[in-house]
Design a protein around this motif. Structure first.
Motif, PDB file in Angstrom:
ATOM      1  N   ARG A  40       0.873  -0.753   0.224  1.00  0.00           N
ATOM      2  CA  ARG A  40      -0.035  -0.410   0.314  1.00  0.00           C
ATOM      3  C   ARG A  40       1.043   1.261  -0.037  1.00  0.00           C
ATOM      4  NH1 ARG A  40      -4.664   1.104   0.269  1.00  0.00           N
ATOM      5  NH2 ARG A  40      -5.821  -1.002   0.640  1.00  0.00           N
ATOM      6  N   SER A  41       2.355   1.074   1.506  1.00  0.00           N
ATOM      7  CA  SER A  41       2.743   1.865   0.893  1.00  0.00           C
ATOM      8  C   SER A  41       4.248   1.460   0.975  1.00  0.00           C
ATOM      9  CB  SER A  41       2.719   3.418   1.429  1.00  0.00           C
ATOM     10  OG  SER A  41       3.017   3.062   3.052  1.00  0.00           O
ATOM     11  N   ALA A  42       5.117   2.750   1.019  1.00  0.00           N
ATOM     12  CA  ALA A  42       6.555   2.241   1.688  1.00  0.00           C
ATOM     13  C   ALA A  42       6.607   1.716   2.614  1.00  0.00           C
ATOM     14  CB  ALA A  42       7.431   3.139   1.346  1.00  0.00           C
ATOM     15  N   ASP A  43       5.909   2.084   3.734  1.00  0.00           N
ATOM     16  CA  ASP A  43       5.566   2.163   4.818  1.00  0.00           C
ATOM     17  C   ASP A  43       4.538   0.209   5.044  1.00  0.00           C
ATOM     18  OD1 ASP A  43       7.557   3.197   5.413  1.00  0.00           O
ATOM     19  OD2 ASP A  43       6.392   5.442   5.763  1.00  0.00           O
ATOM     20  N   ASP A  44       4.184   0.605   4.912  1.00  0.00           N
ATOM     21  CA  ASP A  44       3.155  -0.652   4.624  1.00  0.00           C
ATOM     22  C   ASP A  44       2.873  -1.589   3.415  1.00  0.00           C
ATOM     23  OD1 ASP A  44       0.656  -1.566   5.683  1.00  0.00           O
ATOM     24  OD2 ASP A  44      -0.641   0.499   4.915  1.00  0.00           O
ATOM     25  N   PRO A  45       2.406  -2.844   3.929  1.00  0.00           N
ATOM     26  CA  PRO A  45       2.686  -3.841   2.662  1.00  0.00           C
ATOM     27  C   PRO A  45       1.604  -4.478   2.474  1.00  0.00           C
ATOM     28  CG  PRO A  45       3.605  -4.762   5.539  1.00  0.00           C
ATOM     29  CD  PRO A  45       3.696  -3.006   5.173  1.00  0.00           C
ATOM     30  N   SER A  46       0.720  -3.839   3.194  1.00  0.00           N
ATOM     31  CA  SER A  46      -0.833  -4.465   3.377  1.00  0.00           C
ATOM     32  C   SER A  46      -0.915  -4.263   1.428  1.00  0.00           C
ATOM     33  CB  SER A  46      -2.000  -4.064   4.138  1.00  0.00           C
ATOM     34  OG  SER A  46      -2.470  -2.589   3.500  1.00  0.00           O
ATOM     35  N   PRO A  47      -1.770  -5.026   1.248  1.00  0.00           N
ATOM     36  CA  PRO A  47      -1.664  -4.895  -0.265  1.00  0.00           C
ATOM     37  C   PRO A  47      -2.663  -3.967  -1.015  1.00  0.00           C
ATOM     38  CG  PRO A  47      -3.478  -7.347   0.340  1.00  0.00           C
ATOM     39  CD  PRO A  47      -2.465  -6.291   1.826  1.00  0.00           C
ATOM     40  N   GLY A  48      -1.483  -3.326  -1.704  1.00  0.00           N
ATOM     41  CA  GLY A  48      -1.679  -2.472  -2.590  1.00  0.00           C
ATOM     42  C   GLY A  48      -3.006  -2.511  -3.299  1.00  0.00           C
ATOM     43  N   GLU A  49      -3.246  -1.126  -4.432  1.00  0.00           N
ATOM     44  CA  GLU A  49      -3.858  -0.808  -5.397  1.00  0.00           C
ATOM     45  C   GLU A  49      -3.758  -1.490  -6.429  1.00  0.00           C
ATOM     46  OE1 GLU A  49      -5.312   2.856  -6.197  1.00  0.00           O
ATOM     47  OE2 GLU A  49      -3.476   4.033  -5.908  1.00  0.00           O
ATOM     48  N   TYR A  50      -2.543  -1.773  -7.033  1.00  0.00           N
ATOM     49  CA  TYR A  50      -1.850  -2.242  -8.331  1.00  0.00           C
ATOM     50  C   TYR A  50      -1.697  -3.731  -7.527  1.00  0.00           C
ATOM     51  CZ  TYR A  50      -1.297   2.203  -9.030  1.00  0.00           C
ATOM     52  OH  TYR A  50      -1.436   3.557  -9.850  1.00  0.00           O
ATOM     53  N   ARG A  51      -1.725  -4.707  -9.595  1.00  0.00           N
ATOM     54  CA  ARG A  51      -1.694  -6.094  -9.634  1.00  0.00           C
ATOM     55  C   ARG A  51      -1.174  -6.498 -10.991  1.00  0.00           C
ATOM     56  NH1 ARG A  51      -6.574  -8.838 -10.289  1.00  0.00           N
ATOM     57  NH2 ARG A  51      -6.748  -6.598 -10.915  1.00  0.00           N
ATOM     58  N   ARG A  52      -0.227  -6.948 -10.867  1.00  0.00           N
ATOM     59  CA  ARG A  52       0.586  -8.032 -11.451  1.00  0.00           C
ATOM     60  C   ARG A  52      -0.228  -9.339 -12.451  1.00  0.00           C
ATOM     61  NH1 ARG A  52       6.678  -8.168 -14.631  1.00  0.00           N
ATOM     62  NH2 ARG A  52       6.306  -6.607 -16.573  1.00  0.00           N
ATOM     63  N   THR A  53      -0.862  -9.691 -12.914  1.00  0.00           N
ATOM     64  CA  THR A  53      -1.038 -11.269 -13.432  1.00  0.00           C
ATOM     65  C   THR A  53      -0.803 -11.419 -14.946  1.00  0.00           C
ATOM     66  OG1 THR A  53      -3.407  -9.936 -14.510  1.00  0.00           O
ATOM     67  CG2 THR A  53      -3.381 -10.549 -12.168  1.00  0.00           C
ATOM     68  N   LEU A  54      -0.686 -12.821 -15.221  1.00  0.00           N
ATOM     69  CA  LEU A  54      -0.572 -13.165 -16.404  1.00  0.00           C
ATOM     70  C   LEU A  54      -1.748 -13.574 -16.908  1.00  0.00           C
ATOM     71  CD1 LEU A  54       1.596 -13.967 -18.569  1.00  0.00           C
ATOM     72  CD2 LEU A  54       1.034 -16.545 -17.330  1.00  0.00           C
ATOM     73  N   GLU A  55      -2.174 -12.536 -18.153  1.00  0.00           N
ATOM     74  CA  GLU A  55      -3.494 -12.918 -19.136  1.00  0.00           C
ATOM     75  C   GLU A  55      -3.128 -14.460 -19.741  1.00  0.00           C
ATOM     76  OE1 GLU A  55      -6.767 -13.732 -20.059  1.00  0.00           O
ATOM     77  OE2 GLU A  55      -6.583 -11.313 -19.590  1.00  0.00           O
ATOM     78  N   THR A  56      -4.217 -15.215 -19.408  1.00  0.00           N
ATOM     79  CA  THR A  56      -4.113 -16.352 -20.154  1.00  0.00           C
ATOM     80  C   THR A  56      -5.216 -16.576 -20.925  1.00  0.00           C
ATOM     81  OG1 THR A  56      -5.840 -17.201 -18.312  1.00  0.00           O
ATOM     82  CG2 THR A  56      -3.943 -17.256 -17.545  1.00  0.00           C
ATOM     83  N   LYS A  57      -6.064 -15.658 -21.271  1.00  0.00           N
ATOM     84  CA  LYS A  57      -6.809 -15.786 -22.675  1.00  0.00           C
ATOM     85  C   LYS A  57      -5.720 -15.136 -23.903  1.00  0.00           C
ATOM     86  CE  LYS A  57     -10.840 -14.476 -20.790  1.00  0.00           C
ATOM     87  NZ  LYS A  57     -12.246 -14.021 -20.097  1.00  0.00           N
ATOM     88  N   GLY A  58      -5.931 -15.181 -25.660  1.00  0.00           N
ATOM     89  CA  GLY A  58      -5.026 -15.209 -26.215  1.00  0.00           C
ATOM     90  C   GLY A  58      -3.440 -15.585 -26.256  1.00  0.00           C
ATOM     91  N   LEU A  59      -2.866 -15.481 -26.150  1.00  0.00           N
ATOM     92  CA  LEU A  59      -1.257 -15.377 -25.894  1.00  0.00           C
ATOM     93  C   LEU A  59      -1.410 -15.206 -24.285  1.00  0.00           C
ATOM     94  CD1 LEU A  59       0.820 -14.930 -28.790  1.00  0.00           C
ATOM     95  CD2 LEU A  59       0.370 -17.310 -28.192  1.00  0.00           C
TER      96      LEU A  59
END
Length: 514
Positions: free
Chosen positions: A177-196
Motif C-alpha cells: 500500500r505504501s513504502a511503510d505499509d505492506p498490506s495489499p495495495g491498489e496495483y496487481r500484476r497478473t498473467l493474461e491466460t486468454k489469447g497469448l
C-alpha cells in the motif's frame, strides 16, 4: 537451606542441563520449535542469501513476519501477515505438532498460519536458498505448503504467475500500500491466460500496462529481455490446445547476480539486479502505469499507434488507412476516441479485394479477444486464414524463434488496441481497402487512357506557356485569323534563320527552335 535440599537442587539443575535444547537450526524449524521476535530469532538459508524473521518497514513501528535478501535487509520479498500486523515484539512463529506454521501475538492468538491441512506428513519447515519457505518431509521436493505459492509484491527465480484451470488457483503479484505499509495495495500484476500469455498491470480493475504477448523468446513489448535471457531465461507453460495450467516464471543461471521482479506501490513493474560492487539494486527494465509516453494501456485509443519518439505531437497517431474520429479532441491531446477507417473494407461471403499493410516493429495489440493457433506453420498460412475471414482485421506471427515473423498465427477480429512502435522483430499486418494502396488497383479507368490524357494535358500546358511568352504566339494568332505572315516575324522568331537555332531538317527545309 538444608544440605539435603541443596543437593537435590544441584541434581535438578544438572539434569536440566543434559536435556536437548529446542533451538532452531540455521535454516529449519522442527516440530515444537519457534522463532520469537523479542529474542531477535531468525532463519538463514543455507547459502546465506535469504533471512526469515520479524521486521518493521520504513518508519512504521508495526511488526511483520517476512523474508528478505540478506545483502539488503530493507528489501523484503515476502510478508506473511500483510494485513494483520503485530503491535509489538511479542510475536512468535511456531511449527506445531499438526505440521502447521502459526504466527501468534502476545496473547497467543493466531494472527496467520500456513493453513496446511494435509496431516503430519511434513516434519520440518525450511528456508531454502531460493528464498522459498517450505514444509517438507525429509529430502522430498513435494512440498505440502510453500511461500512461493503465495506471492506478495515480488517474483523471484523459481516462482510463477498464472492460473491452474483444474484447481482454480491463481498466482499474482500485489503491490504494497505504501513504502511503510505492506498490506495489499491498489496495483496487481497478473498473467493474461486468454489469447497469448502476456503480463498485465492493473490498478483496481483497470488495465494500466501490458507487456505484449509472449513470442517464444520473451514478451513482445519488453525486447530488452533478450539482453539478459542468458542469465535469467523465461519459462512459459501451457502453449497447447487444452492446457491444464498457463504460467510464466524465470530461472537464474548459476553465478547470475541476485534479481527480483517487483510491482511497487507507485504502479511501476521493474526487474532489479543486485550490483555487488556498489551494494545497490540496478534496474534492467521498468514499465509503469504513470508513464507519459507509450506505456499507459490504450493511450491512443482503438486503431491508434503510439510513437515514443513523437513527443511534439503527443506521441499518438493513427495506423495507416485511419484518421482520428475527433480531430478537435486530438488537437487537445485527448485520444480516447481513437481512429476510424478512411475507406470501408470490401469483403462479402469470403470474397474480397482487400489487401494487407505491414506495420513494422511494434508491440502487438492486446490479444485477449484474439484467436491464436500456435501450430500454424507459416506466416503465409496465417495470411490466408485472415484473408478468407471477412471479420479478420489484422494478423501476425505468434512465434519468432528462428528469426523474424516465423510461425504460429494471431488473428484479430476486434478493435486494435494498445499498439506502439518499439524495437521489436515482430510486424502487424493490417487489413485495408484496396483503395488505400494506389496504383492500378484503385483506378476507375484503363491504364492507357490515363497515360494518354496525362500526355495530352502536358502538351497543351507547354503550348499555352509558349503562346503568351514567345514570338511563336504571334505567329499562331496571325495564322488562326487568316492573315499573311510577315517575313520579319519569322526572321525575329528564328534569330534571322540562325544556324544555332536549327533543331532538325525536314524534307523541304530546316526546322528552327523559336
Amino acid at each position: 537451606m538444608r544440605p539435603t535440599s541443596q543437593l537435590l537442587l544441584l541434581l535438578f539443575l544438572a539434569c536440566i542441563s543434559l536435556l536437548p535444547i529446542q533451538a532452531p537450526a540455521a535454516d529449519k524449524l522442527q516440530k515444537g520449535q519457534n522463532l520469537t521476535d523479542s529474542n531477535g530469532d531468525t532463519l538463514l538459508s543455507a547459502g546465506g542469501s535469504f533471512t526469515l524473521g520479524f521486521f518493521s518497514p520504513g518508519v512504521s513501528t508495526k511488526r511483520y513476519l517476512g523474508i528478505w535478501f540478506s545483502v539488503s535487509n530493507d528489501t523484503v520479498y515476502w510478508v506473511a501477515n500483510r494485513d494483520q500486523p503485530l503491535v509489538d515484539k511479542s510475536g512468535m512463529l511456531v511449527f506445531n505438532d499438526a505440521a502447521t506454521l502459526v504466527l501468534l501475538d502476545g496473547a497467543r492468538r493466531t494472527v496467520w498460519s500456513s493453513d496446511f491441512t494435509g496431516g503430519s506428513s511434513a516434519s520440518v519447515a525450511q528456508l531454502l536458498d531460493s528464498g522459498n519457505l517450505v514444509l517438507r518431509n525429509g529430502s522430498s521436493v513435494a512440498y505440502p505448503w510453500q511461500s512461493f505459492d503465495y506471492p506478495s509484491d515480488t517474483l523471484l527465480p523459481g516462482m510463477k504467475l498464472g492460473k491452474n484451470f483444474w484447481t482454480g488457483t491463481e498466482w499474482q503479484l500485489t503491490s504494497w500500500r505504501s513504502a511503510d505499509d505492506p498490506s495489499p495495495g491498489e496495483y496487481r500484476r497478473t498473467l493474461e491466460t486468454k489469447g497469448l500469455p502476456e503480463l498485465i498491470l492493473w490498478r483496481g480493475n483497470v488495465k494500466t500496462h501490458r507487456s505484449g504477448p509472449y513470442n517464444g523468446l520473451y514478451f513482445n513489448g519488453v525486447p530488452e529481455a533478450s539482453t539478459y535471457m542468458n542469465m535469467y531465461p523465461l519459462h512459459v507453460t501451457g502453449l497447447t490446445a487444452r492446457p491444464t495450467e498457463i504460467t510464466y516464471g524465470y530461472t537464474a543461471e548459476p553465478g547470475a547476480p541476485l534479481t527480483r521482479v517487483v510491482v511497487n506501490h507507485t504502479g511501476v513493474a521493474e526487474r532489479l539486479v543486485w550490483n555487488t560492487d556498489t551494494g545497490a539494486w540496478i534496474s534492467f527494465f521498468s514499465r509503469g502505469a504513470r508513464d507519459i509516453t507509450c506505456d499507459a494501456y490504450g493511450k491512443c485509443g482503438a486503431f491508434g499507434l503510439c510513437d515514443p519518439e513523437a513527443a511534439l505531437s503527443g506521441f499518438c497517431g493513427c495506423v495507416p488507412g485511419f484518421r482520428p474520429i475527433s480531430t478537435s479532441a486530438w488537437q487537445m491531446k485527448q485520444y480516447v476516441g481513437g481512429c476510424q477507417r478512411d475507406a470501408v473494407l470490401e469483403c462479402r461471403a469470403g470474397k474480397t479485394t482487400d489487401r494487407f499493410k505491414v506495420v513494422p516493429g511494434v508491440k502487438l495489440p492486446d490479444t485477449q479477444n484474439a484467436t491464436v493457433d500456435i501450430d500454424v506453420a507459416s506466416l503465409e498460412e496465417c495470411k490466408a486464414r485472415c484473408y478468407a475471414n471477412c471479420s479478420c482485421l489484422a494478423y501476425a506471427a505468434a512465434d519468432i524463434r528462428g528469426g523474424g515473423n516465423r510461425s504460429g498465427c494471431i488473428l484479430w477480429t476486434d478493435a486494435i488496441v494498445d499498439l506502439r512502435l518499439i524495437d521489436s522483430k515482430q510486424d502487424l499486418y493490417l487489413r485495408l481497402s484496396k483503395s488505400e494502396f494506389g496504383g492500378p488497383s484503385v483506378s476507375l479507368f484503363p491504364t492507357w487512357i490515363i497515360i494518354g490524357v496525362s500526355v495530352a494535358l502536358i502538351i497543351i500546358l507547354v503550348l499555352l506557356a509558349f503562346w503568351f511568352s514567345t514570338s511563336i504566339g504571334q505567329l499562331i494568332l496571325w495564322l488562326l485569323e487568316g492573315h499573311a505572315v510577315c517575313l520579319c516575324i519569322i526572321r525575329k522568331a528564328t534569330g534571322n534563320f540562325s544556324g544555332e537555332n536549327v533543331i532538325g531538317k525536314g524534307g523541304f527545309s530546316d526546322v528552327y527552335m523559336v
